[in-house]
Write an enzyme that holds these catalytic residues in place. Structure first.
Site, PDB file in Angstrom:
ATOM      1  CE1 TYR A 125      82.395 -10.992 -29.211  1.00 52.70           C
ATOM      2  CE2 TYR A 125      84.938 -11.914 -29.856  1.00 52.70           C
ATOM      3  CZ  TYR A 125      84.032  -9.998 -29.434  1.00 52.70           C
ATOM      4  OH  TYR A 125      84.707  -9.535 -29.006  1.00 52.70           O
ATOM      5  CG  ASN A 168      84.085  -0.673 -25.874  1.00 52.65           C
ATOM      6  OD1 ASN A 168      85.399  -0.964 -26.335  1.00 52.65           O
ATOM      7  ND2 ASN A 168      83.890  -0.671 -24.824  1.00 52.65           N
ATOM      8  CG  ASP A 217      78.471   0.612 -20.126  1.00 52.44           C
ATOM      9  OD1 ASP A 217      77.976   0.232 -19.655  1.00 52.44           O
ATOM     10  OD2 ASP A 217      79.610   0.186 -20.509  1.00 52.44           O
ATOM     11  NE  ARG A 224      83.018  -5.397 -17.741  1.00 51.36           N
ATOM     12  CZ  ARG A 224      81.897  -6.826 -17.401  1.00 51.36           C
ATOM     13  NH1 ARG A 224      81.819  -6.499 -16.334  1.00 51.36           N
ATOM     14  NH2 ARG A 224      81.675  -6.879 -18.633  1.00 51.36           N
ATOM     15  CE  LYS A 230      83.093  -7.113 -31.101  1.00 47.93           C
ATOM     16  NZ  LYS A 230      82.996  -5.981 -30.964  1.00 47.93           N
ATOM     17  CB  VAL A 280      74.574   0.537 -27.817  1.00 44.09           C
ATOM     18  CG1 VAL A 280      76.391   0.885 -26.827  1.00 44.09           C
ATOM     19  CG2 VAL A 280      75.057  -0.965 -27.726  1.00 44.09           C
ATOM     20  CB  THR A 335      88.051  -7.178 -20.427  1.00 48.23           C
ATOM     21  OG1 THR A 335      88.531  -7.922 -21.460  1.00 48.23           O
ATOM     22  CG2 THR A 335      89.168  -6.030 -21.004  1.00 48.23           C
TER      23      THR A 335
HETATM   24  N1  LIG Z   1      88.598  -8.448 -24.523  1.00 45.04           N
HETATM   25  C1  LIG Z   1      88.734  -8.806 -25.547  1.00 45.04           C
HETATM   26  O1  LIG Z   1      89.954  -9.609 -25.437  1.00 45.04           O
HETATM   27  C2  LIG Z   1      88.475  -8.184 -26.748  1.00 45.04           C
HETATM   28  C3  LIG Z   1      88.114  -9.010 -27.866  1.00 45.04           C
HETATM   29  C4  LIG Z   1      88.938  -8.378 -29.345  1.00 45.04           C
HETATM   30  C5  LIG Z   1      87.657  -7.541 -28.963  1.00 45.04           C
HETATM   31  N2  LIG Z   1      87.039  -6.858 -27.775  1.00 45.04           N
HETATM   32  C6  LIG Z   1      85.669  -5.970 -28.671  1.00 45.04           C
HETATM   33  O2  LIG Z   1      86.016  -4.443 -27.027  1.00 45.04           O
HETATM   34  C7  LIG Z   1      84.720  -3.992 -27.193  1.00 45.04           C
HETATM   35  C8  LIG Z   1      85.283  -4.490 -25.049  1.00 45.04           C
HETATM   36  O3  LIG Z   1      85.761  -5.500 -24.779  1.00 45.04           O
HETATM   37  P1  LIG Z   1      85.807  -5.470 -22.970  1.00 45.04           P
HETATM   38  O4  LIG Z   1      87.087  -6.936 -23.052  1.00 45.04           O
HETATM   39  O5  LIG Z   1      86.355  -4.267 -22.591  1.00 45.04           O
HETATM   40  O6  LIG Z   1      84.421  -6.129 -22.461  1.00 45.04           O
HETATM   41  P2  LIG Z   1      83.241  -6.082 -20.838  1.00 45.04           P
HETATM   42  O7  LIG Z   1      82.402  -7.285 -21.662  1.00 45.04           O
HETATM   43  O8  LIG Z   1      84.585  -5.723 -19.908  1.00 45.04           O
HETATM   44  O9  LIG Z   1      83.250  -4.485 -20.904  1.00 45.04           O
HETATM   45  C9  LIG Z   1      82.178  -4.352 -22.415  1.00 45.04           C
HETATM   46  C10 LIG Z   1      81.059  -2.860 -21.362  1.00 45.04           C
HETATM   47  O10 LIG Z   1      80.180  -3.045 -22.498  1.00 45.04           O
HETATM   48  C11 LIG Z   1      78.759  -2.386 -22.028  1.00 45.04           C
HETATM   49  N3  LIG Z   1      77.961  -3.228 -22.832  1.00 45.04           N
HETATM   50  C12 LIG Z   1      77.312  -4.118 -22.643  1.00 45.04           C
HETATM   51  N4  LIG Z   1      76.134  -3.725 -22.708  1.00 45.04           N
HETATM   52  C13 LIG Z   1      75.502  -2.927 -23.359  1.00 45.04           C
HETATM   53  C14 LIG Z   1      74.459  -2.157 -23.605  1.00 45.04           C
HETATM   54  N5  LIG Z   1      73.549  -2.930 -24.522  1.00 45.04           N
HETATM   55  N6  LIG Z   1      74.267  -0.772 -24.233  1.00 45.04           N
HETATM   56  C15 LIG Z   1      75.606  -0.232 -23.880  1.00 45.04           C
HETATM   57  N7  LIG Z   1      76.653  -0.612 -22.925  1.00 45.04           N
HETATM   58  C16 LIG Z   1      77.222  -2.110 -22.967  1.00 45.04           C
HETATM   59  C17 LIG Z   1      78.959  -3.567 -20.685  1.00 45.04           C
HETATM   60  O11 LIG Z   1      78.231  -2.706 -19.461  1.00 45.04           O
HETATM   61  C18 LIG Z   1      80.804  -2.935 -20.462  1.00 45.04           C
HETATM   62  O12 LIG Z   1      81.044  -1.666 -18.909  1.00 45.04           O
HETATM   63  C19 LIG Z   1      83.469  -5.275 -27.098  1.00 45.04           C
HETATM   64  O13 LIG Z   1      83.102  -4.879 -28.390  1.00 45.04           O
HETATM   65  C20 LIG Z   1      84.691  -6.442 -27.342  1.00 45.04           C
HETATM   66  O14 LIG Z   1      83.917  -7.280 -28.431  1.00 45.04           O
HETATM   67  C21 LIG Z   1      87.166  -7.597 -26.612  1.00 45.04           C
END
Ligand SMILES: NC(=O)c1ccc[n+]([C@@H]2O[C@H](COP(=O)([O-])OP(=O)(O)OC[C@H]3O[C@@H](n4cnc5c(N)ncnc54)[C@H](O)[C@@H]3O)[C@@H](O)[C@H]2O)c1
Length: 267
Positions: A161, A92, A39, A18, A165, A66, A198
């Site tokens: 967090y 990711n 995932d 997702r 990062k 992961v 998201t």
């Molecule tokens: N959304 C934001 O504003 C934002 C900003 C900067 C960075 N990020 C980074 O981008 C990436 C994706 O974020 P997002 O907003 O899509 O988050 P999200 O929570 O919508 O999706 C995260 C996904 O990672 C999977 N996941 C979690 N733990 C896991 C594990 N142990 N093994 C495998 N999969 C696992 C979840 O099932 C999910 O599908 C993350 O690393 C997040 O830190 C997001």
């Protein structure tokens, strides 16, 4: 179609069930790559795979935690069996648990360290071992790690967090240096996404309001936009396009880089 051509490439996207990861998997497939989504959320992951296939893309789902080295071994083996090789790994998967420094909870800290640092480190490890010349895939490639604008600015409510990062950023650079020195033929880069609404991004705005850092989730979002020269939040496609670019030959001399994709928020 994509402006970058990844025809014939084979990609693994972690956390691709997702959010940003799903968008990255879709964009890689649109650019011509065959994609495996790894995932812990099989239900959502399979739905994303079905969407990609409906649009004519090539995709499959494999279970992956992961944080588990054995799970990585199985997933990479499965991905190579499914795809016939591996050229692109997108690390990711990530988690964010909002908390004030004064209220830090050790279990929440451990969870973020495990998924964001350990999970990314294992992804880099398995990507390098598989794509380097003596690896099962063996043709070199590109690893793209997902850091965050939180690694480049100090924003309240996300101390651990942000620390994880920043670790992803450092891991990226050391991995790129080792891969170069040891002739792996693998580029390692990361992106720093800005806030995208998201499940994680929207949850963060709610949490910051609940912690009393902003009057409301809308005020938290407004503060982010105020800090962003481009004057808006990020979109999934903004991040996905940057990943496609870094995976492509257009980025062939970009290595060890951290690319802000944040509308200027982190400058
Ligand atoms: N959304 C934001 O504003 C934002 C900003 C900067 C960075 N990020 C980074 O981008 C990436 C994706 O974020 P997002 O907003 O899509 O988050 P999200 O929570 O919508 O999706 C995260 C996904 O990672 C999977 N996941 C979690 N733990 C896991 C594990 N142990 N093994 C495998 N999969 C696992 C979840 O099932 C999910 O599908 C993350 O690393 C997040 O830190 C997001």
């Amino acid at each position: 179609m994509s402006v970058y051509d990844l025809t014939g490439r084979k990609a693994l996207v972690t956390g691709g069930a997702r959010g940003l990861g799903a968008g990255m998997a879709e964009a890689l497939a649109r650019a011509g790559a065959a994609v495996v989504i790894g995932d812990i959320r099989e239900d959502l992951g399979q739905a994303t795979v079905d969407e990609i296939k409906k649009s004519g893309g090539d995709a499959a789902f494999l279970p992956l935690n992961v944080t588990d080295d054995g799970s990585w071994e199985q997933c990479v083996e499965g991905a190579i069996a499914e795809l016939g090789g591996l050229d692109i790994v997108v690390n990711n998967a990530g988690v964010e648990i909002t908390q004030l420094v004064a209220d830090l909870d050790p279990d929440a800290i451990r969870k973020m360290l495990e998924v964001n640092i350990l999970g990314t480190a294992l992804g880099i490890k398995h990507g390098l071992r598989t794509m380097r010349p003596d690896g099962v895939a063996g043709k070199g490639g590109s690893i793209i790690n997902i850091s965050s604008v939180a690694a480049t600015i100090a924003f309240p409510g996300i101390p651990i967090y942000s620390a994880t990062k920043s670790a992803v950023d450092r891991l990226t650079k050391v991995a790129a240096m080792e891969a170069g020195k040891l002739g792996y033929g693998v580029r390692v880069n990361c992106i720093y996404p800005g806030l995208v609404p998201t499940a994680m991004g929207a949850g963060l705005a709610n949490d910051m309001a609940a912690l009393g850092l902003f009057e409301s989730p809308e005020a938290a979002v407004g503060a982010v936009i105020e800090l962003t020269p481009s004057g808006r939040l990020g979109e999934v496609a903004d991040m996905a396009d940057a990943v496609v670019f870094l995976a492509s030959d257009a980025a062939r001399f970009i290595n060890g880089a951290g690319l802000p994709v944040d509308g200027g928020m982190g400058m």
